[in-house]
Design a protein around this motif. Structure first.
Motif, PDB file in Angstrom:
ATOM      1  N   UNK A   1       0.831  -1.212   0.000  1.00 19.71           N
ATOM      2  CA  UNK A   1       0.000   0.000   0.000  1.00 19.71           C
ATOM      3  C   UNK A   1       0.859   1.252   0.000  1.00 19.71           C
ATOM      4  N   UNK A   2       1.878   1.313   0.879  1.00 21.42           N
ATOM      5  CA  UNK A   2       2.642   2.580   0.933  1.00 21.42           C
ATOM      6  C   UNK A   2       3.587   2.739  -0.249  1.00 21.42           C
ATOM      7  N   UNK A   3       4.075   1.611  -0.798  1.00 22.74           N
ATOM      8  CA  UNK A   3       4.898   1.734  -2.009  1.00 22.74           C
ATOM      9  C   UNK A   3       4.027   2.252  -3.160  1.00 22.74           C
TER      10      UNK A   3
ATOM     11  N   UNK B   1       1.137   4.024  -3.111  1.00 21.18           N
ATOM     12  CA  UNK B   1       0.746   5.437  -3.025  1.00 21.18           C
ATOM     13  C   UNK B   1       1.972   6.352  -3.080  1.00 21.18           C
ATOM     14  N   UNK B   2       3.138   5.857  -2.637  1.00 17.72           N
ATOM     15  CA  UNK B   2       4.366   6.640  -2.768  1.00 17.72           C
ATOM     16  C   UNK B   2       4.708   6.879  -4.233  1.00 17.72           C
ATOM     17  N   UNK B   3       4.717   5.795  -5.022  1.00 19.34           N
ATOM     18  CA  UNK B   3       4.972   5.927  -6.469  1.00 19.34           C
ATOM     19  C   UNK B   3       3.916   6.821  -7.117  1.00 19.34           C
TER      20      UNK B   3
ATOM     21  N   UNK C   1       1.930   9.141  -5.798  1.00 17.33           N
ATOM     22  CA  UNK C   1       1.988  10.547  -5.385  1.00 17.33           C
ATOM     23  C   UNK C   1       3.100  11.290  -6.126  1.00 17.33           C
ATOM     24  N   UNK C   2       4.278  10.664  -6.213  1.00 18.99           N
ATOM     25  CA  UNK C   2       5.384  11.306  -6.928  1.00 18.99           C
ATOM     26  C   UNK C   2       5.037  11.461  -8.410  1.00 18.99           C
TER      27      UNK C   2
END
Lengths: 142, 142
Positions: free
Chosen positions: A124-126, A128-130, A132-133
């Motif tokens: 999940x955090x990978x 949304x991290x990708x 978002x950037x």
């Protein structure tokens, strides 16, 4: 690919893994930074000092590295506006506590023991991290 | 007392690992998250190295009956995937993607003289606090 530094990344990662193993060997705990630091806000007698000591060690780590003759890497803040930093900090603080972990507790410790919850949280955090950037750099920036 | 000294030393080691891996540099982290830009895959080696060392080390440590400085191992046993896990992980990733800092590096970079790091830390701690309030309100409901 730019500025790819696989060897220092692997060496640093192994030291992080080693500190996670030592935390388990000595204290019997997962080395999850958000959980350890978050616990400082709801003090429990006898369960506070080690948390603060770990956090202070973490803050002192780069200083110790310099004292040992190491050189700090370049440090750049591509997002440096107060609004951006505040939004980022609030999301990281609230999100890691809601999700029960961050890059260390879920991403390193949890993934290493193949915990289903940690594998899902890391996914999940990978993601949304990708995402978002991508939105900030390639959609909003035009 | 031994636990506090050990936790401080483990924190220092963790912080040195983050420094060598260059995770204290938000610019480097955001380059890793920027798949569509000049992608820098270094951070995959950090997580891989950390999880690899922890996977082996944990197995060796868990052969013991108990940790050296505590009564028992405290390893999360939950395996259910709930909304908090996924939403929290997702929210954390979004904040990570905005600022390029997760909780460990955010602490490690704090004493290196960057105002951005201080603003982010205040917001992250506020996020921790907001979660405690949210959690209290939610668990009070019938």
């Amino acid at each position: 690919m730019e500025n790819f530094t696989p060897f220092s990344a692997l060496a640093g990662g192994c030291l992080i893994g080693l500190s996670a193993v030592l935390m388990m060997l000595l204290n019997g705990r997962i080395a999850g930074v958000s959980g350890i630091a978050g616990g400082l806000l709801t003090p429990v007698a006898g369960d506070w000092g080690w948390r603060l000591a770990f956090v202070l060690g973490l803050i002192g780590g780069p200083l110790a590295y310099m004292a040992l003759g190491g050189q700090l890497p370049d440090i750049q803040f591509p997002v440096s506006s107060p609004a951006g930093l505040i939004a980022a900090g609030l999301a990281v603080g609230f999100g890691t506590r809601l999700g029960g972990g961050c890059t260390s507790g879920h991403g390193v410790c949890g993934v290493s023991r193949l915990s289903p919850r940690s594998l899902v949280a890391t996914g999940a955090f990978m993601f949304t991290g990708f995402a978002t950037v991508f939105v900030i750099r390639h959609v909003m920036a035009g | 007392m031994n636990r506090i000294v050990a936790s401080f030393a483990i924190g220092i080691l963790f912080g040195i690992g983050l420094t060598i891996a260059q995770m204290v540099n938000p610019g480097k982290v955001l380059s890793f998250l920027d798949l569509a830009g000049g992608w820098d895959p270094s951070l995959a080696f950090v997580m891989g190295g950390g999880a690899g060392v922890a996977a082996i080390g944990y197995r060796l440590v868990w052969r013991r009956q108990r940790p050296l400085l505590a009564d028992a191992f405290q390893v999360p046993k939950r395996t259910d995937i709930d909304a908090r896990l996924v939403i929290g992980g997702g929210l954390f990733g979004a904040g990570w993607g905005i600022g390029g800092l997760c909780p460990g590096p955010a602490l490690a970079v704090l004493a290196l003289g960057h105002g951005e790091a201080v603003i982010f830390m205040v917001a992250m701690l506020t996020g921790f606090g907001l979660f405690e309030l949210f959690d209290r309100v939610r668990t009070k409901q019938p």
